[in-house]
Design an enzyme around this catalytic site. Sequence first.
Site, PDB file in Angstrom:
ATOM      1  CG  HIS A 445      -0.514   0.007   2.525  1.00 10.32           C
ATOM      2  ND1 HIS A 445      -1.308   0.274   3.601  1.00 10.32           N
ATOM      3  CD2 HIS A 445       0.731  -0.189   3.023  1.00 10.32           C
ATOM      4  CE1 HIS A 445      -0.592   0.247   4.698  1.00 10.32           C
ATOM      5  NE2 HIS A 445       0.644  -0.027   4.373  1.00 10.32           N
ATOM      6  CD  GLU A 446      -0.723   5.221   1.597  1.00  7.89           C
ATOM      7  OE1 GLU A 446      -0.530   6.086   0.723  1.00  7.89           O
ATOM      8  OE2 GLU A 446      -1.814   5.030   2.151  1.00  7.89           O
ATOM      9  N   GLY A 447       1.715   2.915  -2.600  1.00  7.75           N
ATOM     10  CA  GLY A 447       2.727   2.738  -3.653  1.00  7.75           C
ATOM     11  C   GLY A 447       3.492   1.460  -3.414  1.00  7.75           C
ATOM     12  CG  HIS A 452       7.716   3.721  -3.184  1.00  7.55           C
ATOM     13  ND1 HIS A 452       7.637   5.053  -2.868  1.00  7.55           N
ATOM     14  CD2 HIS A 452       6.531   3.188  -2.816  1.00  7.55           C
ATOM     15  CE1 HIS A 452       6.464   5.309  -2.304  1.00  7.55           C
ATOM     16  NE2 HIS A 452       5.773   4.186  -2.261  1.00  7.55           N
TER      17      HIS A 452
END
Lengths: 613, 613
Positions: A445-447, A452
Amino acid sequence: MRSTILSRRDLSFMLYEWLDAEALTRRARFEDHNRETFDAALDTAERLATDLFANHNKKADANEPHVVDGKVQIIPEVKTALEAFSLAGLMAAGQDYERGGMQLPVVVEKALAAYFTAANVSTSAYTFLTMSNANTLLKCATPAQIETYVNPMLAGRFFGTMCLSEPQAGSSLSDITTRAVPDGESQYRITGNKMWISAGEHELAENIVHLVLAKIPGEDGKLIPGVKGISLFIVPKYLVNDDGSLGARNDISLAGLNHKMGNRGTTNCLLNFGENGGAIGYLVGEPHHGLANMFHMMNEARIGVGLGAAVLGYTGYLHALEYARNRPQGRHPAQKDAAQPQLPIIQHTDVRRMLLAQKAYVEGGLSLVLYSARLVDEQNTAETPEAREHAGRLLDFLTPITKSWPSQWCVEANSLAIQVHGGYGYTREYNVEQFYRDNRLNAIHEGTHGIHGLDLLGRKVSLQDGALFRAFGAELRKTIRKVRGSVGAPDAVGPGLATISVELLAHADALEQAWQGVEEVTQKLYAVGDLNKTLANASIYLEAVGHVVVAWIWLQQALLAAASLASGDTDFYRGKLQACLYFFQWELPKVGPQLELLASIDTTTLDMQDAWF
Amino acid sequence: MRSTILSRRDLSFMLYEWLDAEALTRRARFEDHNRETFDAALDTAERLATDLFANHNKKADANEPHVVDGKVQIIPEVKTALEAFSLAGLMAAGQDYERGGMQLPVVVEKALAAYFTAANVSTSAYTFLTMSNANTLLKCATPAQIETYVNPMLAGRFFGTMCLSEPQAGSSLSDITTRAVPDGESQYRITGNKMWISAGEHELAENIVHLVLAKIPGEDGKLIPGVKGISLFIVPKYLVNDDGSLGARNDISLAGLNHKMGNRGTTNCLLNFGENGGAIGYLVGEPHHGLANMFHMMNEARIGVGLGAAVLGYTGYLHALEYARNRPQGRHPAQKDAAQPQLPIIQHTDVRRMLLAQKAYVEGGLSLVLYSARLVDEQNTAETPEAREHAGRLLDFLTPITKSWPSQWCVEANSLAIQVHGGYGYTREYNVEQFYRDNRLNAIHEGTHGIHGLDLLGRKVSLQDGALFRAFGAELRKTIRKVRGSVGAPDAVGPGLATISVELLAHADALEQAWQGVEEVTQKLYAVGDLNKTLANASIYLEAVGHVVVAWIWLQQALLAAASLASGDTDFYRGKLQACLYFFQWELPKVGPQLELLASIDTTTLDMQDAWF
């Protein structure tokens, strides 16, 4: 009895001895603070985390939220914990006094968060989503929106969410299809399906403030492709009247709960907006600038994910350490007398290897996160524009690593914590298997990890003509010079510590060589002239740079530890030095083959064809 | 629709093209067999595994065995599956015709097992425990014991267990305290507590045959310390009358069920023997030789664990592959037009990296296991004593690797399968998170990772004055010579394949260099003269040698693939070549820093002190 949530001693080392959080109290915003006020907040966090969060971590895992008569049922301990959190003023710990906040620095705020997350990642998720939501609105909402939605969130009366993903648009946010159609002058009607909404529906707060990404159709009724068409909206679960009282329920329905491997205590929802004519939403900031506004939240959330990964690793490590000290099993290889009593397993070298690796990963990971948080404080409050800009560059460069490195290596730490426990660790009668399951989410999650990698190599490295990359390189070289300057003078590291001096100098050399390798590889990758080739192995670039960054952090801490050995608390500082040695002997060398692979512009994965699988 | 359990094409490649299972049919024991009979057995396994095992894999995970009125309740699908398994004669697949067996080679038997384990590791565990138990008794039990206990197990009427661990004695078997006191001429009375007993209690079979390790007290009533005091006993759940009918229930009570992170469908029990005067047990083989007898079972179980780890990785890979082909998300880095449709994620290089890594791990892992199984056949049936001895040496050397390498890298494959799925993979609505949980057990049971490091470096390497180690080195060098000989002649690899020839030759060089590194490091480690230092980093030695072994396997398969490219099925063989390339470019280089660390006789972990943590 030592805490198995976090090590307060280590946290103090990080905050005060390493990151000099006290220096912040010389700045206007933090002038009322001092180490005592910081420590008092940490005391509160440790106590609440221990008594009200850790207490139901397993229970929440075994009793997932479920729907009865359209309402999400959650075990009552969650609400009790969250009420106590709000009552202690922690929802606004970093906010201005005028909003009822404590004006604590971000680095202290994250240290508080470390306790709650390590104790119970699922329950604390409700708080961090709310705080991130509030911070986003404080940056770009109108005073009236702040009055109506943010103040109740900071008081813990309303909770917040972030509604980005949709079933067909997860990593690729540009493909969202949620529509926002103007409905009069002050509001929009929102229709669409949002996926993976943590804390998306519950009865824990009076209201839920959804921050929703949606597209405003053009005059032809079509959505603008790409991220440029995205706008940001407040869509509350209950409409809020002018006097702040709650009005009608908005047109948002719970379409289902996701059932995850870990993080089971946090409701995770599929929400349908506008099944009955359109949910009422309010534009935040300018139209079509939604993603830029949301990125503020996402960057904060990324540091939060790194923090969660690090402290789940940390608490797992402390559990493994306690187990290893108390579990007798086996004897040394050279001990042939089976009539001798069994040894505590910490006496076995392979168990020490697993504990030392965990220590290196989790203390390294938490340090990286707190360093990033400290950079946020610098970015916000440093005395010169140059210093603020420099901090911002470092922060932007490090964010993908701060998010990803703990998400990779602190899960590995959790795996090692299971391994130290043997069969017991694999059972739900013990705690460590849950940490392993909970932590596995963080690389997603969150990328995702891969996203990244692309962010670091494809964006951060080249941003501002390489200024972020150079800013970090300058910091790293500063540490190397400091090591060479300090340990050149033997009394700086205390008497009789020649071995340590030799070690630290060798580490400085290794670090310099590794960073030179990164610089060369980065140039080579950008010289290829084919973006698909440049970025093909971006994940490995992320991993290699991440290891160099954490090696740099360990070297800083080891230098400090060497200088502090004579001051007492020798065991603690010896531990830091040994963990640093471990990182340079066992971990940093892993970067060598990675850089070689990258330098060769390897196309093995790029060349692989679908049909060959 | 391709199977997501296993790839039959790949299994055929491994069995027939690589391991030449058909050559076994020229030996007396297997003379009735041919490829058709092997394939017919594989067809049956694939069908039963798909229809009756995979069908309840998730259900069994979500509905753990539990106790009602003293009886273990298990979902009915488990019994249905196991009855079909027995009815198909699979419990005795490898046994003599005279015992109702099919006399299939072990390598084919393991290929059958691969299907069942990949489909449902928890349900298939009941079969493999029973088969291992039967095989152990066939080696060392009396004809009467075989008649009474083994024959019903091979018919699927009785199931078996292995009762080794106790709460205070897991890795350290020498510390068991279960007592066996003679009770008349033909039986013993067993008292003690056994932990982690898979399939220890259930109603799935008429009877449960426990194989129990216990110590016969000396005349002073004391237990002999160490492994020498250990004897092996049959302790049936129900006593068996002379006519084969079941008698009274034995004095064994279920003290509790363990609740594991994965493998939830297999009952895992704490059993108390002799709470009411002593469970009746029958000595198997000579007294005080229990561990040697049980090691037969353990070695077989270790190959079984490696198999389970490999195929859980394999099925996860196939699930990820299917998902990646069907999930649209995102565009290429160089594609700026957001109006273009999203790509199936298999088109993203980082997703291909994750799939290729999985392919390299799981096909490498399964190959290693089947190679070991093939060695068992050689050990049992090769034509000369020398060939049988050579196979035995290779098998003994490889066993710790066959067990541990898949347990490490195929869990990593499962993690990558989750990552390919993104958020979906983290949910229980999809399959891959269960594989990840199930597979995490394999580095723990049947000897932990650390134990196998000690077995390889501390025992196997030095056994017979290094003959096992040299036997493997000779095999590896044979492959290198074969590569150099074959690809020297261009037409041996087909026309136009110059690039592949260059690659294979480079792989051969890299493999040779890596093995030389292993040889040198091994010598250095043994030259230290301090067993604690020699063995301090044995786990890393295990991991390094494991990677070299799997590189060797990949090179063999790539050589075959290169030679077969012209024969059609090009995509399949290109896949093998690319996976081999991946392994040599991305994986084997990881061994470099490991060997350097080992060669430096690193004492970082040995020197670490308890107080410093």
